[in-house]
Scaffold this active site. Structure first.
Site, PDB file in Angstrom:
ATOM      1  N   LYS A  57       0.817  -1.218   0.000  1.00 18.15           N
ATOM      2  CA  LYS A  57       0.000   0.000   0.000  1.00 18.15           C
ATOM      3  C   LYS A  57       0.846   1.261   0.000  1.00 18.15           C
ATOM      4  O   LYS A  57       0.434   2.317  -0.480  1.00 18.15           O
ATOM      5  CB  LYS A  57      -0.931   0.012   1.216  1.00 18.15           C
ATOM      6  CG  LYS A  57      -2.120  -0.934   1.070  1.00 18.15           C
ATOM      7  CD  LYS A  57      -3.030  -0.886   2.279  1.00 18.15           C
ATOM      8  CE  LYS A  57      -4.177  -1.856   2.176  1.00 18.15           C
ATOM      9  NZ  LYS A  57      -5.377  -1.310   1.516  1.00 18.15           N
ATOM     10  N   ASN A 134      -2.060   3.422  -7.321  1.00 17.84           N
ATOM     11  CA  ASN A 134      -3.514   3.345  -7.176  1.00 17.84           C
ATOM     12  C   ASN A 134      -3.978   4.457  -6.226  1.00 17.84           C
ATOM     13  O   ASN A 134      -3.520   4.543  -5.083  1.00 17.84           O
ATOM     14  CB  ASN A 134      -3.848   1.938  -6.634  1.00 17.84           C
ATOM     15  CG  ASN A 134      -5.324   1.692  -6.469  1.00 17.84           C
ATOM     16  OD1 ASN A 134      -6.022   2.441  -5.801  1.00 17.84           O
ATOM     17  ND2 ASN A 134      -5.810   0.604  -7.062  1.00 17.84           N
ATOM     18  N   ASN A 170     -14.946  -0.465   1.151  1.00 19.46           N
ATOM     19  CA  ASN A 170     -14.766  -0.152   2.577  1.00 19.46           C
ATOM     20  C   ASN A 170     -14.695   1.336   2.914  1.00 19.46           C
ATOM     21  O   ASN A 170     -14.364   1.700   4.031  1.00 19.46           O
ATOM     22  CB  ASN A 170     -13.513  -0.865   3.094  1.00 19.46           C
ATOM     23  CG  ASN A 170     -13.590  -2.362   2.857  1.00 19.46           C
ATOM     24  OD1 ASN A 170     -14.596  -2.982   3.189  1.00 19.46           O
ATOM     25  ND2 ASN A 170     -12.561  -2.925   2.246  1.00 19.46           N
ATOM     26  N   THR A 171     -14.961   2.179   1.933  1.00 20.33           N
ATOM     27  CA  THR A 171     -15.041   3.623   2.200  1.00 20.33           C
ATOM     28  C   THR A 171     -16.425   4.075   1.771  1.00 20.33           C
ATOM     29  O   THR A 171     -16.789   3.914   0.597  1.00 20.33           O
ATOM     30  CB  THR A 171     -13.945   4.379   1.422  1.00 20.33           C
ATOM     31  OG1 THR A 171     -12.674   3.963   1.910  1.00 20.33           O
ATOM     32  CG2 THR A 171     -14.070   5.887   1.593  1.00 20.33           C
ATOM     33  N   GLY A 290      -9.034 -13.884  -8.211  1.00 17.64           N
ATOM     34  CA  GLY A 290      -9.032 -15.337  -8.051  1.00 17.64           C
ATOM     35  C   GLY A 290      -8.062 -16.103  -8.919  1.00 17.64           C
ATOM     36  O   GLY A 290      -8.193 -17.321  -9.058  1.00 17.64           O
ATOM     37  N   THR A 312      -4.552 -12.563  -3.657  1.00 13.89           N
ATOM     38  CA  THR A 312      -4.935 -13.534  -2.635  1.00 13.89           C
ATOM     39  C   THR A 312      -4.208 -14.877  -2.780  1.00 13.89           C
ATOM     40  O   THR A 312      -3.766 -15.458  -1.781  1.00 13.89           O
ATOM     41  CB  THR A 312      -6.467 -13.736  -2.651  1.00 13.89           C
ATOM     42  OG1 THR A 312      -7.067 -12.453  -2.411  1.00 13.89           O
ATOM     43  CG2 THR A 312      -6.926 -14.699  -1.566  1.00 13.89           C
TER      44      THR A 312
HETATM   45  C1  LIG Z   1      -5.989  -7.525   1.905  1.00 20.31           C
HETATM   46  C2  LIG Z   1      -6.371  -6.839   0.627  1.00 20.31           C
HETATM   47  C3  LIG Z   1      -6.248  -5.467   0.505  1.00 20.31           C
HETATM   48  C4  LIG Z   1      -6.608  -4.830  -0.687  1.00 20.31           C
HETATM   49  N1  LIG Z   1      -6.447  -3.488  -0.807  1.00 20.31           N
HETATM   50  C5  LIG Z   1      -6.724  -2.886  -1.990  1.00 20.31           C
HETATM   51  C6  LIG Z   1      -6.488  -1.497  -2.154  1.00 20.31           C
HETATM   52  O1  LIG Z   1      -5.992  -0.805  -1.265  1.00 20.31           O
HETATM   53  N2  LIG Z   1      -6.830  -0.939  -3.352  1.00 20.31           N
HETATM   54  C7  LIG Z   1      -7.355  -1.668  -4.383  1.00 20.31           C
HETATM   55  O2  LIG Z   1      -7.627  -1.117  -5.446  1.00 20.31           O
HETATM   56  N3  LIG Z   1      -7.568  -2.999  -4.249  1.00 20.31           N
HETATM   57  C8  LIG Z   1      -7.254  -3.614  -3.088  1.00 20.31           C
HETATM   58  N4  LIG Z   1      -7.460  -4.962  -2.970  1.00 20.31           N
HETATM   59  C9  LIG Z   1      -8.081  -5.711  -4.093  1.00 20.31           C
HETATM   60  C10 LIG Z   1      -7.045  -6.382  -4.991  1.00 20.31           C
HETATM   61  O3  LIG Z   1      -6.217  -5.442  -5.624  1.00 20.31           O
HETATM   62  C11 LIG Z   1      -7.743  -7.241  -6.062  1.00 20.31           C
HETATM   63  O4  LIG Z   1      -8.509  -6.398  -6.892  1.00 20.31           O
HETATM   64  C12 LIG Z   1      -8.660  -8.300  -5.461  1.00 20.31           C
HETATM   65  O5  LIG Z   1      -8.109  -8.827  -4.283  1.00 20.31           O
HETATM   66  C13 LIG Z   1      -8.929  -9.471  -6.416  1.00 20.31           C
HETATM   67  O6  LIG Z   1      -7.740 -10.177  -6.717  1.00 20.31           O
HETATM   68  P1  LIG Z   1      -7.311 -11.554  -5.962  1.00 20.31           P
HETATM   69  O7  LIG Z   1      -8.518 -12.433  -5.950  1.00 20.31           O
HETATM   70  O8  LIG Z   1      -6.170 -12.086  -6.787  1.00 20.31           O
HETATM   71  O9  LIG Z   1      -6.892 -11.155  -4.599  1.00 20.31           O
HETATM   72  C14 LIG Z   1      -7.112  -5.609  -1.779  1.00 20.31           C
HETATM   73  C15 LIG Z   1      -7.219  -6.997  -1.644  1.00 20.31           C
HETATM   74  C16 LIG Z   1      -6.860  -7.620  -0.477  1.00 20.31           C
HETATM   75  C17 LIG Z   1      -6.973  -9.122  -0.363  1.00 20.31           C
END
Ligand SMILES: Cc1cc2nc3c(=O)[nH]c(=O)nc-3n(C[C@H](O)[C@H](O)[C@H](O)COP(=O)(O)O)c2cc1C
Length: 363
Positions: A57, A134, A170-171, A290, A312
């Site tokens: 972040k 971002n 979450n905002t 995913g 993830t």
């Molecule tokens: C713990 C966590 C924090 C995340 N924080 C952000 C964030 O700050 N900004 C954002 O655009 N996406 C955030 N994401 C979303 C990821 O960038 C991504 O779009 C989403 O997790 C789907 O991809 P994945 O299934 O491979 O994790 C976050 C995801 C996770 C798991």
């Protein structure tokens, strides 16, 4: 990372960031096959696999993430002033589902600290990572559009691409900024701010979308980004979902936050196909949601993504996953008769469109 998983989710996240920051993992020796090479807004990418936003972040671990073999790194979400985010606990591992629920709520060191870190990294002699920033807004801002404009001004000169994130769940009120009117105003101002940059005036701007949008919302968004004044250079599909369909363990149904990982995979691929069709394949898409294997990534390319990000699965599988995904993807490209990843993009898009007429989240 598997050992790190014994800790509570947020502590293990922080430790993993530190491990990348101090480059604890040996740099990957994997040589990307030539069939993974691609173009990224005029830059050469060794491979099209990136780390998604939310892991690093605050731009602390860019070099370490590059070491793992990622083709590009997205940092953030960054907010104008530093903020702590939501009270803890705010990250949960759903191991049975290979999923995560997070409600971090944009914990961020703020623009200045992150800019300084990124600028320092860029000064290093052998720094060659492609880094996206971002951008978000502060929780209590009275001027949400101005928060993004400030992000463009601050990071435009140092970023390889910028992301307008209006899709985190979450905002409060953030996702409303995806509506036609609000998005038009936001993107007009963002474009205006970019045109005024003194350096790097052409920094690509991407829009990150929620997987919970209906087809009518998506169509509205395409209308907005078609207009020159509110255009974007690419889309990121998708952020986390508020849906709790298909979970093995019902106890998580009531846990607030954004769900990522395996349960998001099919919806994300479906939405990539929808956006690819709606934009006639003319707007590059970063597919995310995913992906945990080369085959998952391949499906996203077939649906219409030009690049793929992961997050993830890395938590569950560990850093060697990046090499595994690249290796499997490279082999699939050849097996399916393609010479390069670019020629896979969108080749089977219609197959991934929703089968039912509802076209919302697949139940
Ligand atoms: C713990 C966590 C924090 C995340 N924080 C952000 C964030 O700050 N900004 C954002 O655009 N996406 C955030 N994401 C979303 C990821 O960038 C991504 O779009 C989403 O997790 C789907 O991809 P994945 O299934 O491979 O994790 C976050 C995801 C996770 C798991």
């Amino acid at each position: 990372m598997p050992a790190v998983r014994l800790l509570p989710a947020e502590a293990s996240h922080n430790l993993a960031v530190m491990a990348c920051k101090y480059r604890v993992y040996p740099a990957s020796q994997y040589q990307d096959d030539i069939n993974l090479n691609t173009q990224f807004f005029g830059r050469l990418l060794s491979n099209p696999i990136g780390i998604a936003a939310g892991f690093d972040k605050n731009a602390e671990a860019v070099d370490g993430l590059k070491d793992l073999g990622f083709g590009f790194v997205e940092v953030g979400t960054v907010t104008p002033t530093a903020q702590e985010g939501n009270p803890k606990p705010r990250v949960f591992r759903l191991s049975e589902d290979k999923a995560i629920i997070n409600r971090y709520g944009f914990n961020s060191d703020g623009h200045e600290a992150v800019l300084q870190r990124l600028s320092e990294s860029r000064k290093k002699e052998n720094f060659n990572a492609i880094v996206g920033v971002n951008l978000g807004r502060n929780r209590n801002t009275m001027t949400p559009v101005a928060d993004y404009v400030q992000g463009v001004r601050m990071f435009g000169p140092v970023a390889d691409y910028l992301v307008i994130n209006v899709s985190s769940p979450n905002t409060k009120g953030l996702r409303d900024m995806q509506s036609k009117e609000k998005l038009t105003e936001l993107l007009e101002q963002v474009n205006e701010a970019r045109s005024r940059l003194e350096s790097n005036r052409n920094v690509p701007i991407l829009l990150k979308l929620s997987p919970d949008l209906e087809i009518s919302d998506m169509s509205d968004i395409v209308d907005v980004i078609k207009r020159n004044k509110s255009r974007v250079d690419g889309l990121i599909v998708a952020n986390t979902t508020v849906s709790r369909d298909n979970l093995h363990d019902a106890k998580w149904t009531a846990e607030a936050g954004g769900l990522s990982g395996e349960p998001l995979r099919a919806r994300s691929t479906e939405m990539i196909a929808q956006m690819y069709q709606l934009t006639n394949g003319k707007v590059p898409i970063i597919g995310v949601g995913g992906v945990s294997s080369g085959y998952d990534a391949y499906q996203k390319f077939e649906a219409g993504a030009s690049y793929v990000q992961i997050y993830t699965a890395l938590v569950y599988e560990g850093p060697y996953l990046v090499e595994q995904i690249k290796d499997e993807l490279s082999k699939l490209i050849t097996q399916r008769g393609h010479s390069n990843i670019q020629s896979v993009v969108g080749t089977n898009s219609k197959f991934y469109l929703p089968k039912k007429k509802t076209q919302g989240f697949r139940n």
